[in-house]
Scaffold this motif. Structure first.
Motif, PDB file in Angstrom:
ATOM      1  N   PHE A   1      -2.987  27.412  -6.065  1.00 32.27           N
ATOM      2  CA  PHE A   1      -1.950  27.733  -5.084  1.00 32.27           C
ATOM      3  C   PHE A   1      -2.312  27.142  -3.717  1.00 32.27           C
ATOM      4  N   VAL A   2      -3.560  27.330  -3.299  1.00 25.81           N
ATOM      5  CA  VAL A   2      -4.008  26.814  -2.000  1.00 25.81           C
ATOM      6  C   VAL A   2      -3.938  25.289  -1.981  1.00 25.81           C
ATOM      7  N   PHE A   3      -4.329  24.647  -3.072  1.00 30.27           N
ATOM      8  CA  PHE A   3      -4.265  23.188  -3.175  1.00 30.27           C
ATOM      9  C   PHE A   3      -2.822  22.714  -2.993  1.00 30.27           C
ATOM     10  N   ASN A   4      -1.888  23.366  -3.669  1.00 32.45           N
ATOM     11  CA  ASN A   4      -0.470  23.025  -3.562  1.00 32.45           C
ATOM     12  C   ASN A   4       0.035  23.234  -2.133  1.00 32.45           C
ATOM     13  N   GLU A   5      -0.372  24.330  -1.512  1.00 35.62           N
ATOM     14  CA  GLU A   5       0.025  24.593  -0.122  1.00 35.62           C
ATOM     15  C   GLU A   5      -0.496  23.499   0.811  1.00 35.62           C
ATOM     16  N   ALA A   6      -1.722  23.063   0.575  1.00 32.49           N
ATOM     17  CA  ALA A   6      -2.302  22.001   1.403  1.00 32.49           C
ATOM     18  C   ALA A   6      -1.509  20.707   1.236  1.00 32.49           C
ATOM     19  N   LEU A   7      -1.169  20.360  -0.001  1.00 37.10           N
ATOM     20  CA  LEU A   7      -0.359  19.155  -0.227  1.00 37.10           C
ATOM     21  C   LEU A   7       0.988  19.256   0.467  1.00 37.10           C
ATOM     22  N   ASN A   8       1.598  20.433   0.394  1.00 40.37           N
ATOM     23  CA  ASN A   8       2.908  20.637   1.025  1.00 40.37           C
ATOM     24  C   ASN A   8       2.835  20.569   2.543  1.00 40.37           C
ATOM     25  N   SER A   9       1.651  20.708   3.110  1.00 35.93           N
ATOM     26  CA  SER A   9       1.458  20.617   4.558  1.00 35.93           C
ATOM     27  C   SER A   9       1.358  19.171   5.041  1.00 35.93           C
TER      28      SER A   9
ATOM     29  N   LEU B   1      -8.851  22.109   4.175  1.00 36.40           N
ATOM     30  CA  LEU B   1      -8.457  21.425   2.947  1.00 36.40           C
ATOM     31  C   LEU B   1      -7.392  20.369   3.243  1.00 36.40           C
ATOM     32  N   VAL B   2      -6.432  20.685   4.090  1.00 34.66           N
ATOM     33  CA  VAL B   2      -5.395  19.723   4.465  1.00 34.66           C
ATOM     34  C   VAL B   2      -6.031  18.465   5.058  1.00 34.66           C
ATOM     35  N   ILE B   3      -6.978  18.655   5.960  1.00 33.81           N
ATOM     36  CA  ILE B   3      -7.654  17.520   6.608  1.00 33.81           C
ATOM     37  C   ILE B   3      -8.397  16.673   5.580  1.00 33.81           C
ATOM     38  N   LYS B   4      -9.120  17.332   4.672  1.00 34.81           N
ATOM     39  CA  LYS B   4      -9.897  16.594   3.665  1.00 34.81           C
ATOM     40  C   LYS B   4      -9.002  15.883   2.657  1.00 34.81           C
ATOM     41  N   LEU B   5      -7.926  16.541   2.231  1.00 28.86           N
ATOM     42  CA  LEU B   5      -7.007  15.893   1.298  1.00 28.86           C
ATOM     43  C   LEU B   5      -6.336  14.685   1.940  1.00 28.86           C
ATOM     44  N   GLU B   6      -5.946  14.834   3.192  1.00 29.10           N
ATOM     45  CA  GLU B   6      -5.311  13.719   3.881  1.00 29.10           C
ATOM     46  C   GLU B   6      -6.257  12.526   3.971  1.00 29.10           C
ATOM     47  N   ALA B   7      -7.525  12.784   4.249  1.00 32.47           N
ATOM     48  CA  ALA B   7      -8.512  11.700   4.322  1.00 32.47           C
ATOM     49  C   ALA B   7      -8.675  11.014   2.965  1.00 32.47           C
ATOM     50  N   ILE B   8      -8.765  11.796   1.893  1.00 33.46           N
ATOM     51  CA  ILE B   8      -8.916  11.224   0.548  1.00 33.46           C
ATOM     52  C   ILE B   8      -7.677  10.424   0.163  1.00 33.46           C
ATOM     53  N   LEU B   9      -6.496  10.978   0.411  1.00 31.78           N
ATOM     54  CA  LEU B   9      -5.268  10.292   0.031  1.00 31.78           C
ATOM     55  C   LEU B   9      -5.046   9.036   0.874  1.00 31.78           C
TER      56      LEU B   9
ATOM     57  N   MET C   1       0.861  -1.191   0.000  1.00 32.13           N
ATOM     58  CA  MET C   1       0.000   0.000   0.000  1.00 32.13           C
ATOM     59  C   MET C   1       0.902   1.247   0.000  1.00 32.13           C
ATOM     60  N   SER C   2       0.645   2.108  -0.951  1.00 30.61           N
ATOM     61  CA  SER C   2       1.425   3.336  -1.020  1.00 30.61           C
ATOM     62  C   SER C   2       0.507   4.518  -1.292  1.00 30.61           C
ATOM     63  N   TYR C   3       1.024   5.683  -0.939  1.00 35.41           N
ATOM     64  CA  TYR C   3       0.256   6.901  -1.165  1.00 35.41           C
ATOM     65  C   TYR C   3       0.272   7.240  -2.643  1.00 35.41           C
ATOM     66  N   PRO C   4      -0.809   7.856  -3.114  1.00 33.40           N
ATOM     67  CA  PRO C   4      -0.776   8.374  -4.484  1.00 33.40           C
ATOM     68  C   PRO C   4       0.261   9.496  -4.538  1.00 33.40           C
ATOM     69  N   ASN C   5       1.265   9.345  -5.393  1.00 31.80           N
ATOM     70  CA  ASN C   5       2.343  10.333  -5.448  1.00 31.80           C
ATOM     71  C   ASN C   5       2.181  11.352  -6.565  1.00 31.80           C
ATOM     72  N   ARG C   6       1.608  10.931  -7.698  1.00 27.71           N
ATOM     73  CA  ARG C   6       1.417  11.841  -8.828  1.00 27.71           C
ATOM     74  C   ARG C   6      -0.027  12.316  -8.821  1.00 27.71           C
TER      75      ARG C   6
ATOM     76  N   HIS D   1       3.929  13.782   3.404  1.00 25.18           N
ATOM     77  CA  HIS D   1       4.334  12.907   2.312  1.00 25.18           C
ATOM     78  C   HIS D   1       4.828  13.761   1.152  1.00 25.18           C
ATOM     79  N   GLN D   2       5.596  13.158   0.266  1.00 22.11           N
ATOM     80  CA  GLN D   2       6.066  13.839  -0.934  1.00 22.11           C
ATOM     81  C   GLN D   2       5.083  13.570  -2.074  1.00 22.11           C
ATOM     82  N   PHE D   3       4.700  14.630  -2.767  1.00 22.43           N
ATOM     83  CA  PHE D   3       3.778  14.517  -3.887  1.00 22.43           C
ATOM     84  C   PHE D   3       4.325  15.278  -5.079  1.00 22.43           C
ATOM     85  N   GLU D   4       3.991  14.795  -6.261  1.00 25.25           N
ATOM     86  CA  GLU D   4       4.275  15.528  -7.483  1.00 25.25           C
ATOM     87  C   GLU D   4       2.942  16.060  -7.973  1.00 25.25           C
TER      88      GLU D   4
END
Length: 134
Positions: free
Chosen positions: A18-26, A119-127, A1-6, A29-32
């Motif tokens: 910009f906000v989406f990218n900031e949330a991912l950077n928070s 957004l960070v919380i929701k993205l983390e749950a989805i990922l 099991m791995s995180y979606p990276n791309r 994990h490393q994401f592209e």
């Protein structure tokens, strides 16, 4: 099991991108992030046979040129994209819109939250959910 990276994002609003990218950077994990403001250019990139499908996609529903509805339908027809999770990412949260998106092949619907923290919380749950599906 791995995180979606791309992660592929199609959203015409530069601030939302910009906000989406900031949330991912928070997230821890490393994401592209592959981000396109222009839906036509995004579809052209996804249609390129030399381009490998991303691990997960987020598409804004209300965009000029090609709507999220059109993008979703077009992407689902591309070879190799039938199993890619596609999340509709929209300011609109109407139940009818969500039902339509799911009927057209969306994996999930994410209403754009009003704060970065939310957004960070929701993205983390989805990922995390996608991690379990890999």
């Amino acid at each position: 099991m791995s995180y979606p990276n791309r992660i592929f994002l199609i959203d015409d609003d530069e601030d939302d991108g910009f906000v989406f990218n900031e949330a991912l950077n928070s997230l821890p994990h490393q994401f592209e992030l592959l981000y396109y403001q222009d839906s036509e250019q995004a579809l052209a990139r996804l249609s390129d046979n030399a381009f490998s499908p991303p691990d997960i996609m987020f598409i804004d529903w209300n965009m000029p040129k090609l709507s999220g509805n059109h993008c979703l339908q077009s992407i689902r027809k591309l070879p190799g994209y039938d199993a890619v999770p596609i999340i509709i990412y929209s300011t609109s949260n109407h139940e009818q819109l969500q039902a339509e998106a799911r009927q057209l092949g969306a994996s999930h619907f994410l209403a754009k939250p009003s704060t970065l923290k939310e957004l960070v919380i929701k993205l983390e749950a989805i990922l995390n959910k996608q991690k379990g599906n890999n």
